[in-house]
Design a protein around this motif. Structure first.
Motif, PDB file in Angstrom:
ATOM      1  N   GLY A   1       0.784  -1.228   0.000  1.00  0.00           N
ATOM      2  CA  GLY A   1       0.000   0.000   0.000  1.00  0.00           C
ATOM      3  C   GLY A   1       0.810   1.269   0.000  1.00  0.00           C
ATOM      4  O   GLY A   1       0.288   2.344  -0.315  1.00  0.00           O
ATOM      5  N   GLU A   2       2.099   1.164   0.337  1.00  0.00           N
ATOM      6  CA  GLU A   2       2.979   2.336   0.318  1.00  0.00           C
ATOM      7  C   GLU A   2       3.899   2.353  -0.898  1.00  0.00           C
ATOM      8  O   GLU A   2       4.790   3.191  -0.986  1.00  0.00           O
ATOM      9  CB  GLU A   2       3.815   2.361   1.602  1.00  0.00           C
ATOM     10  CG  GLU A   2       2.987   2.559   2.861  1.00  0.00           C
ATOM     11  CD  GLU A   2       3.842   2.552   4.112  1.00  0.00           C
ATOM     12  OE1 GLU A   2       4.007   3.637   4.706  1.00  0.00           O
ATOM     13  OE2 GLU A   2       4.349   1.470   4.485  1.00  0.00           O
ATOM     14  N   GLY A   3       3.666   1.418  -1.830  1.00  0.00           N
ATOM     15  CA  GLY A   3       4.451   1.401  -3.055  1.00  0.00           C
ATOM     16  C   GLY A   3       5.776   0.679  -2.942  1.00  0.00           C
ATOM     17  O   GLY A   3       6.691   0.942  -3.726  1.00  0.00           O
ATOM     18  N   TYR A   4       5.886  -0.288  -2.030  1.00  0.00           N
ATOM     19  CA  TYR A   4       7.141  -1.007  -1.817  1.00  0.00           C
ATOM     20  C   TYR A   4       6.988  -2.481  -2.183  1.00  0.00           C
ATOM     21  O   TYR A   4       5.885  -3.040  -2.140  1.00  0.00           O
ATOM     22  CB  TYR A   4       7.577  -0.907  -0.349  1.00  0.00           C
ATOM     23  CG  TYR A   4       8.184   0.420   0.019  1.00  0.00           C
ATOM     24  CD1 TYR A   4       9.560   0.572   0.129  1.00  0.00           C
ATOM     25  CD2 TYR A   4       7.371   1.533   0.256  1.00  0.00           C
ATOM     26  CE1 TYR A   4      10.117   1.789   0.471  1.00  0.00           C
ATOM     27  CE2 TYR A   4       7.918   2.757   0.593  1.00  0.00           C
ATOM     28  CZ  TYR A   4       9.304   2.880   0.701  1.00  0.00           C
ATOM     29  OH  TYR A   4       9.852   4.081   1.036  1.00  0.00           O
ATOM     30  N   LEU A   5       8.135  -3.109  -2.506  1.00  0.00           N
ATOM     31  CA  LEU A   5       8.214  -4.552  -2.692  1.00  0.00           C
ATOM     32  C   LEU A   5       8.894  -5.168  -1.477  1.00  0.00           C
ATOM     33  O   LEU A   5       9.911  -4.654  -0.994  1.00  0.00           O
ATOM     34  CB  LEU A   5       9.062  -4.905  -3.915  1.00  0.00           C
ATOM     35  CG  LEU A   5       8.452  -4.818  -5.313  1.00  0.00           C
ATOM     36  CD1 LEU A   5       9.509  -5.166  -6.347  1.00  0.00           C
ATOM     37  CD2 LEU A   5       7.259  -5.750  -5.451  1.00  0.00           C
ATOM     38  N   ARG A   6       8.351  -6.267  -0.999  1.00  0.00           N
ATOM     39  CA  ARG A   6       9.003  -7.030   0.048  1.00  0.00           C
ATOM     40  C   ARG A   6      10.186  -7.787  -0.550  1.00  0.00           C
ATOM     41  O   ARG A   6      10.072  -8.402  -1.599  1.00  0.00           O
ATOM     42  CB  ARG A   6       8.005  -7.999   0.672  1.00  0.00           C
ATOM     43  CG  ARG A   6       8.518  -8.874   1.784  1.00  0.00           C
ATOM     44  CD  ARG A   6       8.818  -8.111   3.032  1.00  0.00           C
ATOM     45  NE  ARG A   6       7.725  -7.284   3.523  1.00  0.00           N
ATOM     46  CZ  ARG A   6       7.805  -6.545   4.622  1.00  0.00           C
ATOM     47  NH1 ARG A   6       8.930  -6.529   5.328  1.00  0.00           N
ATOM     48  NH2 ARG A   6       6.787  -5.807   5.003  1.00  0.00           N
ATOM     49  N   ILE A   7      11.345  -7.710   0.088  1.00  0.00           N
ATOM     50  CA  ILE A   7      12.522  -8.445  -0.374  1.00  0.00           C
ATOM     51  C   ILE A   7      12.400  -9.886   0.119  1.00  0.00           C
ATOM     52  O   ILE A   7      12.251 -10.114   1.318  1.00  0.00           O
ATOM     53  CB  ILE A   7      13.816  -7.792   0.139  1.00  0.00           C
ATOM     54  CG1 ILE A   7      13.944  -6.366  -0.420  1.00  0.00           C
ATOM     55  CG2 ILE A   7      15.039  -8.632  -0.248  1.00  0.00           C
ATOM     56  CD1 ILE A   7      15.077  -5.570   0.182  1.00  0.00           C
ATOM     57  N   PRO A   8      12.436 -10.872  -0.793  1.00  0.00           N
ATOM     58  CA  PRO A   8      12.245 -12.266  -0.362  1.00  0.00           C
ATOM     59  C   PRO A   8      13.256 -12.675   0.708  1.00  0.00           C
ATOM     60  O   PRO A   8      14.451 -12.408   0.594  1.00  0.00           O
ATOM     61  CB  PRO A   8      12.459 -13.066  -1.652  1.00  0.00           C
ATOM     62  CG  PRO A   8      12.104 -12.107  -2.750  1.00  0.00           C
ATOM     63  CD  PRO A   8      12.574 -10.762  -2.258  1.00  0.00           C
ATOM     64  N   ALA A   9      12.758 -13.335   1.748  1.00  0.00           N
ATOM     65  CA  ALA A   9      13.614 -13.771   2.864  1.00  0.00           C
ATOM     66  C   ALA A   9      13.868 -15.266   2.839  1.00  0.00           C
ATOM     67  O   ALA A   9      14.561 -15.788   3.712  1.00  0.00           O
ATOM     68  CB  ALA A   9      12.973 -13.370   4.193  1.00  0.00           C
TER      69      ALA A   9
END
Length: 392
Positions: A357-365
C-alpha cells in the motif's frame, strides 16, 4: 555449540548448466531496431549439481549467444564447487581474457554467478542478501519502467501501474529526443507528471545508447533544465554511452542528478566513470555486468566515491530477484527497477511480485534468491522448461 564442533559443509559439485532462451512475448525496448515478440533478448540459466541442488540465473542477451558461451566455458566450470560463486566466476573471467572481455562471455558468466549465489543460499538456508554481508532493509521501492509515447497516450501508459500500487515511475526512449523537438519532449514529460501525480517519483531515460543517437551535450544540458521544472529525480542515458567527458560536464552543470552505466560490463570499466565524477547514480546490470559478485564490488566502489547505486536487473523475475537481494545488502540502495507489463517478470514465477500500500516490494527472505519459477508458465516462453529444474 562451538564453531570447531560445527560440521564442515561438503563440496557441492557443478554437474551441468542449462540455458533457456525466452521468446514469444518479448516486450518492446524502444530501440530503433525494435524487439519482436519472437526475439530472444533474455535467457535463463540453471546450474545443476551432483548433490541435487539447482540454482537459477538470468542473462540479458540472445539465448543463442549464452548457450555458445556456456559451452566454451564448460572446461572451467565443470566439476567446480558451486558454494564458491565469487572464486568460480573470477576463474571464468581470468581465463577468458583472450576471447574478449565484457561481451557475450561476461554476460553468460553473469547468469552463472547469480545461479551459484542462489545455490549457496539454498545450501545454507539463508537469503543471498544476508550472505552478501547483512540486511539493511526488508523492503524497497520499485520504480515502474515504461516506454514513452506521444503526450496524449502517456496517461494510458502510466495509469494501470499506478492502480497496481506503484508510486515511482521511469519513462524512457520512444520519441523523446529523437525528433529534434524540445516542445514535444517537454509535453511528454508534462503528461507523465500529470498522470503519475505530484506525490510520485518520476525519472527520465533518454535512451541514448540506442543506435545513431542524434543528440549531444547541448541538448542534454537544455533538457536537464527542463526536467528540473517537473521534479524529475534523475536524467538517465542522456548522452551516447562512450561520451565520458561530456557526461562529466553534464553532471557538473545539471540541476537534476545524472544516471547511467547500464551498458558497462566488468568492474574495471566503471573505474574511470566513478573516478572522474560522471554519474550521480550508477546503474550496473546484474544480468550482464558479471553477476552478483561483480555488481556488489561495483556498488561498494561507487559508495566510496559518493555515487548512489541502483541496479538495472529489471529484465526477468530472476534479474529483479538478484537486484532485490543486493538492495537488501547495500546501505543506501532505496530503489529497484521493475519493467512494466513484461510476462518474463510476473508471468514465470509461482508467486507474482506484490506492491504494498505504500508502493514497496518485500525483499524475499527465503533461502537463495527467494523466488520460485513456475515450470508450467515457463512452457509458454521456452523449449524444454523441465531442464531448468532437473538435469537432462
Amino acid at each position: 555449540m562451538s564453531a570447531s564442533s560445527l560440521p564442515a559443509l561438503p563440496k557441492v559439485t557443478i554437474r551441468s548448466i542449462h540455458v533457456a532462451p525466452l521468446f514469444g512475448e518479448s516486450p518492446k525496448g524502444g530501440w530503433s531496431a525494435e524487439i519482436r515478440p519472437e526475439d530472444s533478448v533474455h535467457a535463463l540459466i540453471a546450474v545443476h549439481t551432483e548433490e541435487g541442488l539447482t540454482g537459477h540465473g538470468s542473462v540479458f542477451t540472445d539465448g543463442r549467444l549464452v548457450a555458445a558461451a556456456v559451452e566454451v566455458l564448460e572446461p572451467l566450470w565443470r566439476g567446480e564447487n558451486a558454494l564458491e560463486p565469487e572464486r568460480v566466476t573470477e576463474k571464468l573471467h581470468q581465463n577468458t581474457f583472450w576471447m574478449g572481455r565484457g561481451g557475450s562471455l561476461t554476460h553468460a558468466i553473469s547468469g552463472i554467478d547469480i545461479a551459484l549465489w542462489d545455490i549457496l543460499g539454498k545450501a545454507l538456508g539463508q537469503p543471498v542478501g544476508r550472505l552478501l554481508g547483512g540486511t539493511y532493509r526488508e523492503r524497497v521501492k520499485p520504480y515502474c519502467s515504461l516506454l514513452m509515447e506521444e503526450p496524449a497516450r502517456m496517461a494510458d501508459v502510466i495509469a494501470p501501474h499506478r492502480e497496481r500500487g506503484f508510486r515511482a515511475f521511469k519513462i524512457g526512449w520512444g520519441p523523446f529526443g529523437r525528433r529534434d523537438d524540445a516542445r514535444l519532449d517537454e509535453a511528454i514529460v508534462r503528461a507523465a507528471r500529470e498522470a503519475a501525480g505530484p506525490d510520485a517519483q518520476l525519472f527520465v531515460d533518454a535512451g541514448a545508447s540506442d543506435a545513431q543517437w542524434p543528440q549531444g551535450l547541448k541538448w542534454a544540458l537544455n533538457t536537464a533544465q527542463m526536467l528540473k521544472d517537473y521534479g524529475v529525480g534523475w536524467f538517465e542515458e542522456a548522452l551516447r554511452p562512450d561520451a565520458l567527458e561530456d557526461f562529466c560536464v553534464l553532471r557538473r552543470a545539471s540541476p537534476v542528478p545524472i544516471a547511467g552505466g547500464e551498458v558497462l560490463t566488468r568492474r574495471q570499466s566503471f573505474l574511470p566513470w566513478l573516478a572522474k565524477g560522471a554519474f550521480d547514480i550508477v546503474q550496473p546490470d546484474v544480468t550482464k555486468v558479471g553477476g552478483i559478485s561483480e555488481q556488489r564490488r561495483i556498488a561498494w566502489l561507487a559508495d566510496e566515491f559518493g555515487v548512489k547505486y541502483v541496479g538495472h536487473g529489471w529484465n526477468t523475475a530472476l534479474g529483479l530477484a538478484a537486484d532485490l537481494q543486493l538492495a537488501s545488502a547495500m546501505p543506501h540502495c532505496d530503489l529497484v527497477e521493475f519493467i512494466g507489463g513484461s510476462p518474463y517478470v510476473d508471468g514465470i514465477v509461482s508467486e507474482p511480485f506484490t506492491v504494498d500500500g505504500e508502493g514497496y516490494l518485500r525483499i524475499p527472505a527465503r533461502p537463495g534468491l527467494g523466488i520460485s519459477l513456475d515450470p508450467h508458465a515457463l512452457a509458454r516462453f521456452t523449449h524444454a522448461p523441465a531442464a531448468l529444474f532437473a538435469p537432462a
